[in-house]
Design an enzyme around this catalytic site. Sequence first.
Site, PDB file in Angstrom:
ATOM      1  N   HIS A   1       0.811  -1.211   0.000  1.00  0.00           N
ATOM      2  CA  HIS A   1       0.000   0.000   0.000  1.00  0.00           C
ATOM      3  C   HIS A   1       0.847   1.265   0.000  1.00  0.00           C
ATOM      4  O   HIS A   1       0.429   2.299  -0.499  1.00  0.00           O
ATOM      5  CB  HIS A   1      -1.027  -0.046   1.127  1.00  0.00           C
ATOM      6  CG  HIS A   1      -2.119  -1.000   0.789  1.00  0.00           C
ATOM      7  ND1 HIS A   1      -2.128  -2.298   1.232  1.00  0.00           N
ATOM      8  CD2 HIS A   1      -3.177  -0.869  -0.044  1.00  0.00           C
ATOM      9  CE1 HIS A   1      -3.177  -2.906   0.715  1.00  0.00           C
ATOM     10  NE2 HIS A   1      -3.831  -2.071  -0.059  1.00  0.00           N
TER      11      HIS A   1
ATOM     12  N   GLU B   1     -10.836 -10.936  -5.208  1.00  0.00           N
ATOM     13  CA  GLU B   1      -9.418 -10.794  -4.865  1.00  0.00           C
ATOM     14  C   GLU B   1      -8.895 -11.952  -4.023  1.00  0.00           C
ATOM     15  O   GLU B   1      -7.784 -11.907  -3.515  1.00  0.00           O
ATOM     16  CB  GLU B   1      -9.143  -9.439  -4.208  1.00  0.00           C
ATOM     17  CG  GLU B   1     -10.035  -9.070  -3.048  1.00  0.00           C
ATOM     18  CD  GLU B   1      -9.743  -7.663  -2.527  1.00  0.00           C
ATOM     19  OE1 GLU B   1      -8.726  -7.063  -2.889  1.00  0.00           O
ATOM     20  OE2 GLU B   1     -10.547  -7.181  -1.712  1.00  0.00           O
TER      21      GLU B   1
ATOM     22  N   ASP C   1      -4.294  -8.284  -4.417  1.00  0.00           N
ATOM     23  CA  ASP C   1      -4.502  -9.343  -3.423  1.00  0.00           C
ATOM     24  C   ASP C   1      -4.657 -10.710  -4.075  1.00  0.00           C
ATOM     25  O   ASP C   1      -4.222 -11.711  -3.512  1.00  0.00           O
ATOM     26  CB  ASP C   1      -5.731  -9.021  -2.566  1.00  0.00           C
ATOM     27  CG  ASP C   1      -5.383  -8.031  -1.473  1.00  0.00           C
ATOM     28  OD1 ASP C   1      -4.345  -8.239  -0.814  1.00  0.00           O
ATOM     29  OD2 ASP C   1      -6.104  -7.046  -1.298  1.00  0.00           O
TER      30      ASP C   1
ATOM     31  N   CYS D   1      -9.141  -3.502 -10.975  1.00  0.00           N
ATOM     32  CA  CYS D   1      -8.658  -2.291 -10.304  1.00  0.00           C
ATOM     33  C   CYS D   1      -7.328  -2.484  -9.580  1.00  0.00           C
ATOM     34  O   CYS D   1      -6.879  -1.599  -8.869  1.00  0.00           O
ATOM     35  CB  CYS D   1      -9.721  -1.761  -9.341  1.00  0.00           C
ATOM     36  SG  CYS D   1     -10.118  -2.910  -8.025  1.00  0.00           S
TER      37      CYS D   1
HETATM   38  C1  PEP Z   1      -6.355  -5.145  -5.008  1.00  0.00           C
HETATM   39  O1  PEP Z   1      -6.220  -5.932  -4.071  1.00  0.00           O
HETATM   40  O2  PEP Z   1      -5.993  -5.390  -6.178  1.00  0.00           O
HETATM   41  C2  PEP Z   1      -6.958  -3.823  -4.783  1.00  0.00           C
HETATM   42  C3  PEP Z   1      -7.232  -3.033  -5.788  1.00  0.00           C
HETATM   43  O3  PEP Z   1      -7.191  -3.420  -3.518  1.00  0.00           O
HETATM   44  P1  PEP Z   1      -6.031  -2.984  -2.498  1.00  0.00           P
HETATM   45  O4  PEP Z   1      -4.777  -2.797  -3.294  1.00  0.00           O
HETATM   46  O5  PEP Z   1      -6.472  -1.736  -1.846  1.00  0.00           O
HETATM   47  O6  PEP Z   1      -5.954  -4.152  -1.562  1.00  0.00           O
HETATM   48 MG    MG Z   2      -7.252  -5.685  -2.232  1.00  0.00          MG
END
Ligand code: PEP
Ligand code: MG
Length: 595
Positions: free
Chosen positions: A214, A457, A481, A528
């Site tokens: 993150h 995910e 994820d 995403c």
């Molecule tokens: C993901 O897991 O791909 C996602 C978009 O969510 P995050 O990166 O916030 O876990």
């Molecule tokens: Mg995620």
Amino acid sequence: MTFSIHGLPVTRGIAIGRAVLVASSRVDVAHYFVAPAQVDAEIDRVRIGRNAVVEEIQRLQLTIAQMGPKEAPQELTALLDVHLLLLNDDELVAGVKRWITERFYNAEWALTSQLDIISRQFDEMQDAYLRERKADLEQITEKVLRAMKGARTAAAPPPARSNRQRSQQDLLLGDTVDVPLILVAHDLSPSDLLQFKQGVFAGFITDVGGKTSHTAIVARSLDIPAVVGARLSSQLVRQDDWLIIDGDAGVVVVDPSPIILAEYGFKQRQGELERGRLLRLLHTPAVTLDGQKIELLANIEMPEDAPGAVKAGAVGVGLFRSEFLFMGRQGSLPDEDEQYQAYRRAIEGMQGLPVTIRTVDVGADKPLDSSLRDEAHLNPALGLRAIRWSLAEPAMFLTQLRAILRAAAHGRANVLIPMLVHASEIRQTLALIDHARAELDNRGVAYGPVQVGAMIEIPAAALTLKVFLKYFDFLSIGTNDLIQYTLAIDRADESVAHLYDPMHPAVLRLVAGTIAEGLAQGKPVSLCGEMAGDTSLTRLLLGLGLRSFSMHPAQILSVKQEILRADSAKLQPWAQQVLADDEPGYRLGPNQNSD
Ligand code: PEP
Ligand code: MG
């Protein structure tokens, strides 16, 4: 002496500037810049904190003095003397003052920066006894930091917003005016990084972190060159060192020679020209050569990011990571009204374009507050994260749902649920959404319609899509994820980053299956995760049938360029071949042309 450090590339581009070290401390400290008018108040805070520790030591000394010679612990007496000596050390006191007055660091940042410098001097000492005094210095600094927590003056700004109002030029004095700054830290929490939005730093480097951690994701949203997982960078780099960050290669050059500087300066200008060229595509619709319309959406972290997303050419927000509203608040949660206002700002900022608000996804490498990190959970990525936490805290979840529903009255909004895996979780979630609507009805409060989607995910979700397609209006593939859980690779751990592979056949098959099944059922599927913004994967994803990509706004135009050059019909058979391949990574090597 010039040397280079290798890490993981996070964002493209070159940054050249001077190092600003954020020293790591066992105490969670905020890093922000103070206004010149607050300098004296900030110095006062250090003084008050230091005096409190001095008094505490003196009290202890008095207690010991009242003991009989037999009970008085000699070692403790000597230790307290050393601590007092260190607290009065000129270099510590003067250094801290300098960071505040010359660089406008807040008191905690100034203290930990100076601790870092003196610690290095201790490390270099020959005498083992003196070397060991470093631990004492760390101890007393932490005591001062703790004492300072209670000494926040009215003049000190709240950390989360303070340096947003300041430009880089405002921050520097003397010979460093106008020199870009590069942040170097052992680690930065996503909420730490949010404080650095709005152009204070030209780039950053962390010792730890994976490419889709993150921290890296927030870095991408800052759109500045960054390298994570650079191991010992925070120990090897010194304050004010000249640095080059090559965000494409994941390399940091320390103390570059004039020739290297000139070379990277040239590369930097080339990058700027390329960005300028891409801007021409801003108003071009994202349509493939064979006429397929592709939706390019933005991932955002804060409501204030929405106007930037529109400016970057996004046709909506595909992922608003709402958890950033919850983080870095010492555990206190935003109430319904605060959330409602934030979601409303995001929706209105998108000027009629849709906004997909993901419900809170804290846990794993996104703790609510780094000082509240629950060490008891040994495997946080597999723990009470995202929807699991929301379902465990229904009052908190209902508050968020009511806020989103209310904000939906001001524009087009979708709700996206992270980390679902069980049918029972799906049913509970949908029941709570209904319950939130009923509560608003009872209160007579207006709210708007929302489409509800699920993130795919977790591999188990991707393998049981029927239940998701039955209950939800749309799906969004969270590949960050999905890769982590499919390959058993902690996305935040740089030591296994080389194994974190979007091209692993298992990952591709789960992604492809989700796209295909969504298409077959006529339900929209978006992607995403960071894969969506990776131009080396755009053609493959198009070939697999993906028509909606959500990414950081800065990546939209590069991805659009790939789309405009692609023929999705021709890419389809090639994508199926890649899918059937047990080593597809090789196929996407230097020549990935399929047509
Ligand atoms: C993901 O897991 O791909 C996602 C978009 O969510 P995050 O990166 O916030 O876990
Ligand atoms: Mg995620």
